[in-house]
Design a protein around this motif. Sequence first.
Motif, PDB file in Angstrom:
ATOM      1  N   ALA A  81      -5.905  -9.018  11.080  1.00  0.00           N
ATOM      2  CA  ALA A  81      -5.818  -7.927  10.100  1.00  0.00           C
ATOM      3  C   ALA A  81      -6.323  -6.644  10.755  1.00  0.00           C
ATOM      4  O   ALA A  81      -7.492  -6.562  11.134  1.00  0.00           O
ATOM      5  CB  ALA A  81      -6.666  -8.262   8.888  1.00  0.00           C
ATOM      6  N   PRO A  82      -5.455  -5.639  10.917  1.00  0.00           N
ATOM      7  CA  PRO A  82      -5.904  -4.399  11.541  1.00  0.00           C
ATOM      8  C   PRO A  82      -6.982  -3.698  10.697  1.00  0.00           C
ATOM      9  O   PRO A  82      -6.844  -3.612   9.478  1.00  0.00           O
ATOM     10  CB  PRO A  82      -4.634  -3.536  11.606  1.00  0.00           C
ATOM     11  CG  PRO A  82      -3.512  -4.402  11.189  1.00  0.00           C
ATOM     12  CD  PRO A  82      -4.055  -5.608  10.503  1.00  0.00           C
ATOM     13  N   LYS A  83      -8.023  -3.227  11.381  1.00  0.00           N
ATOM     14  CA  LYS A  83      -9.143  -2.574  10.670  1.00  0.00           C
ATOM     15  C   LYS A  83      -8.696  -1.404   9.798  1.00  0.00           C
ATOM     16  O   LYS A  83      -9.168  -1.267   8.667  1.00  0.00           O
ATOM     17  CB  LYS A  83     -10.209  -2.108  11.673  1.00  0.00           C
ATOM     18  CG  LYS A  83     -11.196  -3.182  12.042  1.00  0.00           C
ATOM     19  CD  LYS A  83     -12.634  -2.669  11.857  1.00  0.00           C
ATOM     20  CE  LYS A  83     -13.634  -3.782  12.099  1.00  0.00           C
ATOM     21  NZ  LYS A  83     -13.975  -3.965  13.509  1.00  0.00           N
ATOM     22  N   SER A  93      -3.238   1.566  15.179  1.00  0.00           N
ATOM     23  CA  SER A  93      -3.982   2.572  14.413  1.00  0.00           C
ATOM     24  C   SER A  93      -3.489   3.982  14.744  1.00  0.00           C
ATOM     25  O   SER A  93      -3.925   4.951  14.139  1.00  0.00           O
ATOM     26  CB  SER A  93      -5.485   2.440  14.662  1.00  0.00           C
ATOM     27  OG  SER A  93      -5.780   2.815  15.989  1.00  0.00           O
ATOM     28  N   HIS A  94      -2.555   4.121  15.707  1.00  0.00           N
ATOM     29  CA  HIS A  94      -1.957   5.433  16.008  1.00  0.00           C
ATOM     30  C   HIS A  94      -0.861   5.717  14.986  1.00  0.00           C
ATOM     31  O   HIS A  94      -0.054   4.848  14.679  1.00  0.00           O
ATOM     32  CB  HIS A  94      -1.387   5.423  17.431  1.00  0.00           C
ATOM     33  CG  HIS A  94      -0.973   6.786  17.899  1.00  0.00           C
ATOM     34  ND1 HIS A  94       0.188   7.385  17.476  1.00  0.00           N
ATOM     35  CD2 HIS A  94      -1.585   7.668  18.722  1.00  0.00           C
ATOM     36  CE1 HIS A  94       0.280   8.578  18.037  1.00  0.00           C
ATOM     37  NE2 HIS A  94      -0.786   8.784  18.799  1.00  0.00           N
ATOM     38  N   ALA A 151      -8.300   1.075   4.525  1.00  0.00           N
ATOM     39  CA  ALA A 151      -7.461   1.721   3.500  1.00  0.00           C
ATOM     40  C   ALA A 151      -7.591   0.966   2.179  1.00  0.00           C
ATOM     41  O   ALA A 151      -7.657   1.574   1.106  1.00  0.00           O
ATOM     42  CB  ALA A 151      -6.009   1.770   3.959  1.00  0.00           C
ATOM     43  N   CYS A 152      -7.629  -0.370   2.251  1.00  0.00           N
ATOM     44  CA  CYS A 152      -7.761  -1.190   1.037  1.00  0.00           C
ATOM     45  C   CYS A 152      -9.125  -0.974   0.400  1.00  0.00           C
ATOM     46  O   CYS A 152      -9.241  -0.897  -0.827  1.00  0.00           O
ATOM     47  CB  CYS A 152      -7.566  -2.665   1.364  1.00  0.00           C
ATOM     48  SG  CYS A 152      -5.856  -3.052   1.751  1.00  0.00           S
ATOM     49  N   LEU A 191       0.839  -1.210   0.000  1.00  0.00           N
ATOM     50  CA  LEU A 191       0.000   0.000   0.000  1.00  0.00           C
ATOM     51  C   LEU A 191       0.863   1.244   0.000  1.00  0.00           C
ATOM     52  O   LEU A 191       0.596   2.207  -0.729  1.00  0.00           O
ATOM     53  CB  LEU A 191      -0.876   0.010   1.258  1.00  0.00           C
ATOM     54  CG  LEU A 191      -2.291  -0.512   1.132  1.00  0.00           C
ATOM     55  CD1 LEU A 191      -3.030  -0.323   2.424  1.00  0.00           C
ATOM     56  CD2 LEU A 191      -3.023   0.212   0.004  1.00  0.00           C
ATOM     57  N   ALA A 192       1.921   1.234   0.821  1.00  0.00           N
ATOM     58  CA  ALA A 192       2.802   2.397   0.907  1.00  0.00           C
ATOM     59  C   ALA A 192       3.477   2.643  -0.445  1.00  0.00           C
ATOM     60  O   ALA A 192       3.598   3.782  -0.889  1.00  0.00           O
ATOM     61  CB  ALA A 192       3.850   2.177   1.992  1.00  0.00           C
TER      62      ALA A 192
END
Length: 491
Positions: free
Chosen positions: A268-270, A406-407, A275-276, A246-247
């Motif tokens: 899998a982080p929300k 998420s921070h 973002a996906c 993604l980056a």
Amino acid sequence: MQTVIPNWLIQRAFLTPQRPAVDDGWQKKTFGELHESVVKRARQLAGIGVRQGDIIAVLMRNSIAMVETIHALHYIGAIALLQNIRLTSHELVWQLNDSGAVCVIADEKLADLVKSDIRVVTINELAALPETDVEFQSHYHFDDVATIMYTSGTTGKPKGVLQTYGNHWWSAIGSALNLGLHENDCWLAAVPLFHISGLSIMMRSVIYGMGMYVMPSFDAQKANDLIMDGKVTIMSVVTAMLQKMLADLGERRYPETFRCMLLGGGPAPKPLLEACKEKGIPVYQTYGMTETASQIVTLAPEYSLTKLGSAGKPLFPAQLRIEKDGQPARPYEAGEIVVKGPNVTKGYLHREEATKEAIRDGWFYTGDIGYVDEDGFLYVLDRRSDLIISGGENVYPAEVEAVLLSHEAVEEAGVTGIDDETWGQVPCAFVKQKSGYSVTAEQLKQFCQERLAKYKVPKQIYFVDQLPRNASQKLLRRQLKSLIPNDDNGA
Ligand code: ATP
Ligand code: MG
């Protein structure tokens, strides 16, 4: 009576010899060509004494040669023990002794890792050997063991998982019944073939007659290029890989030809899923393990948005239930995830006790905790052994880690329980900061307080340079406590 069907690659090379089979960027082979190379390799393996039923270790990086070696072992009827190339010499030798492997086939650069009396033949040595006549396995018996893979040892000592031909077959079929099969499909194997996530791509390729692209080691930019150029249509990833892609992707969007990003291996982080979603990346969350020969639960495409965060429903041939104190749990009630299906292992090598404990009445007890919603969708919470019980309340480290992650200043996070006089245990966090960012423990606690119930907020937060991970890059939560400094300057 057990199912017996023709040798997969021989059958594939007979049915569709011209179809593309493997591509590694330098070399391409059709199924016909792959079969020819495998015949040669199998005869060379026979020349060094490999016989039916032998356990042969494979210590290789992803390559066409590795694909050929595994098929060649199966042509002879030998069992491939797939070893993680990031293991230490000590861990490798432990697996060789535990399994009773008779020989190791290794990449040139990896051969020195094996410090033992066991015979090591490098892939170049093998390629130069004369061929010996050997009878090939014309048929595969579904109950026979095809491969052995040791679990990553995230929760304890690794165990050798027996994966039969039937397990691999049903895993491939279950996946196709969910994801479908398109005429020009090509699956990118950037995950290692020594893991079930990678090996299952090789099995699908030969069973479906589908091309696979073999990447020696994961490269986010290269993976994005392959997708953008329409060379691959499906890819298997773990969270860290997807984050890097993604980056690298920036403002670009994948073309329509790319139809599935299969995401598994851990929580899998929300924010990543969101973002996906924003970028239109077709992420399919999946849950599986070495013991289930890859996916057993996958989120079908039509639910990817409405059930965000769920790992989905069982694949067609499989079943799932949640058990709490020996009883079926109600919807939303957390308990152990228990699964059943023809893709599930018959047990652990030389571990009768562990096998009996894990497989009861034909159901496999995964050691993971989760719940299902009223529609039967699975949500994986965490591993049973990592659960923190604080004042009688369950705290799932994965949930706290997801909030920390998420921070914007947090690159990596690990959470474990530490003893506490009042609550028995309290959550404690270890955080690696992103370079260029700065955050205090107080600010992170505040961030958590806004998003988590009070008992889930870490009581201590330590900043560290690195989190303990195993050879599969999985977080070793049981080792986190050793990061607490002696002078304890945690905040
Ligand atoms: P060991 O069994 O030796 O501790 P391991 O379980 O890490 O090692 P694997 O078989 O590679 O070895 O990993 C499977 C595990 O990964 C699952 O049991 C589960 O804990 C975790 N996992 C896989 N998919 C998901 C998912 N979608 N969400 C959360 N966790 C997942
Ligand atoms: Mg496991």
